[in-house]
Design a protein around this motif. Structure first.
Motif, PDB file in Angstrom:
ATOM      1  N   MET A 277       0.825  -1.207   0.000  1.00  0.00           N
ATOM      2  CA  MET A 277       0.000   0.000   0.000  1.00  0.00           C
ATOM      3  C   MET A 277       0.868   1.270   0.000  1.00  0.00           C
ATOM      4  O   MET A 277       0.962   1.974  -1.004  1.00  0.00           O
ATOM      5  CB  MET A 277      -0.930  -0.005   1.220  1.00  0.00           C
ATOM      6  CG  MET A 277      -1.935  -1.133   1.209  1.00  0.00           C
ATOM      7  SD  MET A 277      -3.221  -0.945  -0.044  1.00  0.00           S
ATOM      8  CE  MET A 277      -4.135   0.420   0.628  1.00  0.00           C
ATOM      9  N   TYR A 278       1.516   1.558   1.119  1.00  0.00           N
ATOM     10  CA  TYR A 278       2.202   2.838   1.288  1.00  0.00           C
ATOM     11  C   TYR A 278       3.398   2.986   0.356  1.00  0.00           C
ATOM     12  O   TYR A 278       3.490   3.960  -0.401  1.00  0.00           O
ATOM     13  CB  TYR A 278       2.635   2.992   2.746  1.00  0.00           C
ATOM     14  CG  TYR A 278       3.355   4.293   3.029  1.00  0.00           C
ATOM     15  CD1 TYR A 278       2.721   5.517   2.844  1.00  0.00           C
ATOM     16  CD2 TYR A 278       4.675   4.289   3.472  1.00  0.00           C
ATOM     17  CE1 TYR A 278       3.368   6.716   3.106  1.00  0.00           C
ATOM     18  CE2 TYR A 278       5.338   5.477   3.734  1.00  0.00           C
ATOM     19  CZ  TYR A 278       4.683   6.690   3.546  1.00  0.00           C
ATOM     20  OH  TYR A 278       5.349   7.856   3.790  1.00  0.00           O
ATOM     21  N   GLN A 280       4.231   1.239  -2.293  1.00  0.00           N
ATOM     22  CA  GLN A 280       3.846   1.123  -3.698  1.00  0.00           C
ATOM     23  C   GLN A 280       3.335   2.463  -4.231  1.00  0.00           C
ATOM     24  O   GLN A 280       3.755   2.927  -5.298  1.00  0.00           O
ATOM     25  CB  GLN A 280       2.760   0.052  -3.835  1.00  0.00           C
ATOM     26  CG  GLN A 280       2.502  -0.404  -5.249  1.00  0.00           C
ATOM     27  CD  GLN A 280       3.531  -1.407  -5.724  1.00  0.00           C
ATOM     28  OE1 GLN A 280       4.451  -1.770  -4.999  1.00  0.00           O
ATOM     29  NE2 GLN A 280       3.400  -1.846  -6.957  1.00  0.00           N
ATOM     30  N   TYR A 281       2.459   3.088  -3.473  1.00  0.00           N
ATOM     31  CA  TYR A 281       1.908   4.384  -3.877  1.00  0.00           C
ATOM     32  C   TYR A 281       2.997   5.448  -3.891  1.00  0.00           C
ATOM     33  O   TYR A 281       3.113   6.227  -4.854  1.00  0.00           O
ATOM     34  CB  TYR A 281       0.784   4.790  -2.915  1.00  0.00           C
ATOM     35  CG  TYR A 281       0.309   6.212  -3.089  1.00  0.00           C
ATOM     36  CD1 TYR A 281      -0.572   6.544  -4.121  1.00  0.00           C
ATOM     37  CD2 TYR A 281       0.753   7.231  -2.240  1.00  0.00           C
ATOM     38  CE1 TYR A 281      -1.002   7.855  -4.297  1.00  0.00           C
ATOM     39  CE2 TYR A 281       0.323   8.532  -2.405  1.00  0.00           C
ATOM     40  CZ  TYR A 281      -0.554   8.840  -3.428  1.00  0.00           C
ATOM     41  OH  TYR A 281      -0.972  10.133  -3.602  1.00  0.00           O
ATOM     42  N   GLN A 282       3.813   5.484  -2.830  1.00  0.00           N
ATOM     43  CA  GLN A 282       4.842   6.508  -2.716  1.00  0.00           C
ATOM     44  C   GLN A 282       5.868   6.408  -3.843  1.00  0.00           C
ATOM     45  O   GLN A 282       6.290   7.427  -4.407  1.00  0.00           O
ATOM     46  CB  GLN A 282       5.540   6.383  -1.358  1.00  0.00           C
ATOM     47  CG  GLN A 282       6.412   7.580  -0.997  1.00  0.00           C
ATOM     48  CD  GLN A 282       7.122   7.407   0.329  1.00  0.00           C
ATOM     49  OE1 GLN A 282       7.931   6.501   0.487  1.00  0.00           O
ATOM     50  NE2 GLN A 282       6.833   8.283   1.286  1.00  0.00           N
ATOM     51  N   MET A 285       4.233   7.537  -7.302  1.00  0.00           N
ATOM     52  CA  MET A 285       3.991   8.975  -7.329  1.00  0.00           C
ATOM     53  C   MET A 285       5.299   9.761  -7.364  1.00  0.00           C
ATOM     54  O   MET A 285       5.390  10.789  -8.042  1.00  0.00           O
ATOM     55  CB  MET A 285       3.165   9.392  -6.108  1.00  0.00           C
ATOM     56  CG  MET A 285       1.725   8.902  -6.141  1.00  0.00           C
ATOM     57  SD  MET A 285       0.842   9.401  -7.648  1.00  0.00           S
ATOM     58  CE  MET A 285       0.881  11.192  -7.484  1.00  0.00           C
ATOM     59  N   THR A 324      -0.259  -8.636  -5.646  1.00  0.00           N
ATOM     60  CA  THR A 324      -0.547  -7.979  -4.367  1.00  0.00           C
ATOM     61  C   THR A 324      -0.298  -8.925  -3.199  1.00  0.00           C
ATOM     62  O   THR A 324       0.237  -8.518  -2.158  1.00  0.00           O
ATOM     63  CB  THR A 324      -2.001  -7.478  -4.338  1.00  0.00           C
ATOM     64  OG1 THR A 324      -2.216  -6.580  -5.434  1.00  0.00           O
ATOM     65  CG2 THR A 324      -2.311  -6.766  -3.037  1.00  0.00           C
TER      66      THR A 324
END
Length: 444
Positions: A277-278, A280-282, A285, A324
């Motif tokens: 979650m964290y 992967q998104y960071q 982006m 995932t």
């Protein structure tokens, strides 16, 4: 001969007229828009150049107004190359009457540590065994191949899928430790080769960004367990760590979550969600916002390879869920290993300690064994790794006795514990911090 002599006199005259500064003056230049630091008693203005610093502007900015000699030597294996960038930034030197260390840092510990570092260099402990890293890469590729063959031969039933997921999570964890080696420039003598292979391992084998990792991880090494400077202790109000933070949150009546239960919800938030979650998104982006197209291309090559390999067995949606789940498994491995060395140690505001002391108070070790070395990517030698981040990991156990000896000489605790106890200490530490928060919240 006479001409050369005149040049020498001129150089000496320029040296004599170089501006000198006191620590009081230097410490004023620790702002975001005004940054000086000291290396080997030379004063450098890094304000403008910090934006071009390969390790990121934050990591070098964390030493603004301080002596950065030891961290400079720790991070840069090719000092002659790096000094070329320092030369235009030179603005003066420390006044002769000023000590080499700022803020009363222990000069004897610093001197002894520099002797230890020279001894390690004389022992060739900074030279890598290239076969070690080649075999490491080979076993990661072998795991990837075994994972594919399991599905290809046994089909996509639940049992083959679970086995394949665990094998892939293992390969991902091991690739994580390997990219860590190249990211720290600890394999090849030339930084360029380390950077190239680093991008391949973290990008093509893991789908992540080398630059994102560098900018984040180097801050952690420069100022471990220091709030506002180490991103690894920036828990976004999800957890309170150490002793200072929970008490401050309690006094201010801050309750974003029930922190007295953080040792329980850690199992639901920390290990399972950090990577899928964290992170992967960071990562995604960061690459897009910084327009880091090279790292993005490497990451895309990973996802292309993964989906091309597993879509025939699971379809598009099934492959996405499968990936995932692999990330979910890897995240548990990563969180437990990385937190067992740090979260249980002192976590506080900037104490301004010497390099050796600051690393010892923020890190601890886990006992050596073949399994522990492999399982943690030699991060069971976290103390030695933090003191010598460019030292190849297979040599960390060789320098450990020297570090222990220096700790004993200066009365500094050298913590080493069994693996299971280290993992359990994470929960104990979170529980203790949560209790401190609750007591301050209710009574102060």
């Amino acid at each position: 001969m006479g001409k050369g002599g005149n040049l020498g006199e001129g150089a000496a005259e320029r040296e004599a007229t170089m501006p000198t500064f006191s620590w009081e003056e230097i410490q004023k230049h620790n702002l975001r828009t005004d940054k000086w630091l000291v290396i080997d008693r030379k004063v450098y203005n890094i304000t403008e150049w910090s934006h071009r610093h390969p390790g990121g502007q934050r990591v070098i900015g964390h030493y603004a107004g301080e002596d950065a000699t030891d961290v400079f030597h720790a991070f840069h294996p090719d000092l002659n190359f790096v000094r070329k960038f320092l030369k235009p930034l030179l603005i003066g030197e420390l006044a002769p009457e000023e000590p080499s260390q700022d803020r009363g840092k222990n000069s004897q510990i610093t001197e002894d540590f520099r002797v230890l570092r020279k001894t390690a260099k004389d022992m060739n402990l900074f030279k890598a065994n290239h076969m070690f890293f080649l075999l490491n890469l080979a076993h990661i590729i072998a795991l990837e191949s075994i994972a594919w063959f399991t599905i290809f031969y046994f089909g996509n039933g639940w049992i083959p899928t679970l086995i394949t997921a665990f094998v892939l999570a293992t390969s991902q964890a091991q690739a994580g430790w390997l990219q860590h080696d190249y990211g720290h420039l600890s394999v090849y003598g030339k930084s360029t080769w380390n950077h190239i292979v680093h991008k391949f391992v973290i990008g093509h084998l893991k789908g992540a960004s080398a630059n994102w990792w560098n900018h984040r991880h180097f801050q952690h090494h420069a100022k471990p367990n220091i709030f506002q400077k180490d991103p690894d202790v920036n828990m976004l109000h999800v957890f309170v760590l150490g002793e200072w933070q929970p008490i401050e949150y309690g006094k201010k009546k801050l309750k974003y979550l029930p922190y007295n239960h953080q040792h329980e919800y850690f199992f639901l938030i920390g290990p399972p969600l950090l990577i899928p979650m964290y992170f992967q998104y960071q990562i995604i982006m960061t690459m897009i916002l910084r327009k880091d197209w090279v790292d993005l291309a490497w990451a895309i090559s990973y996802y292309t390879r993964f989906f091309f390999t597993y879509i025939p067995f699971y379809g598009i949606l099934g492959t996405l869920l499968f990936l995932t789940f692999v990330r979910f498994l890897e995240s548990h491995w990563f969180v437990w290993v990385t937190q067992m060395n740090h979260i249980v140690m002192e976590i506080d505001q900037e104490p301004y300690r010497d390099w050796f002391s600051s690393q010892l108070l923020a890190t601890c070790n886990v006992e050596q064994s073949l399994f522990n070395d492999w399982f943690s990517g030699h991060l069971n030698f976290q103390i030695e790794h933090h003191l010598f981040p460019t030292m190849p990991r297979h040599n960390l156990h060789k320098v450990a006795p020297l570090v222990k000896s220096l700790c004993a000489k200066h009365g500094i605790e050298y913590q080493e514990k069994p693996l299971l106890r280290a993992l359990l200490d994470i929960i104990r530490s979170l529980k203790k911090s949560g209790e401190l928060w609750l007591d301050a919240y209710l009574h102060k």
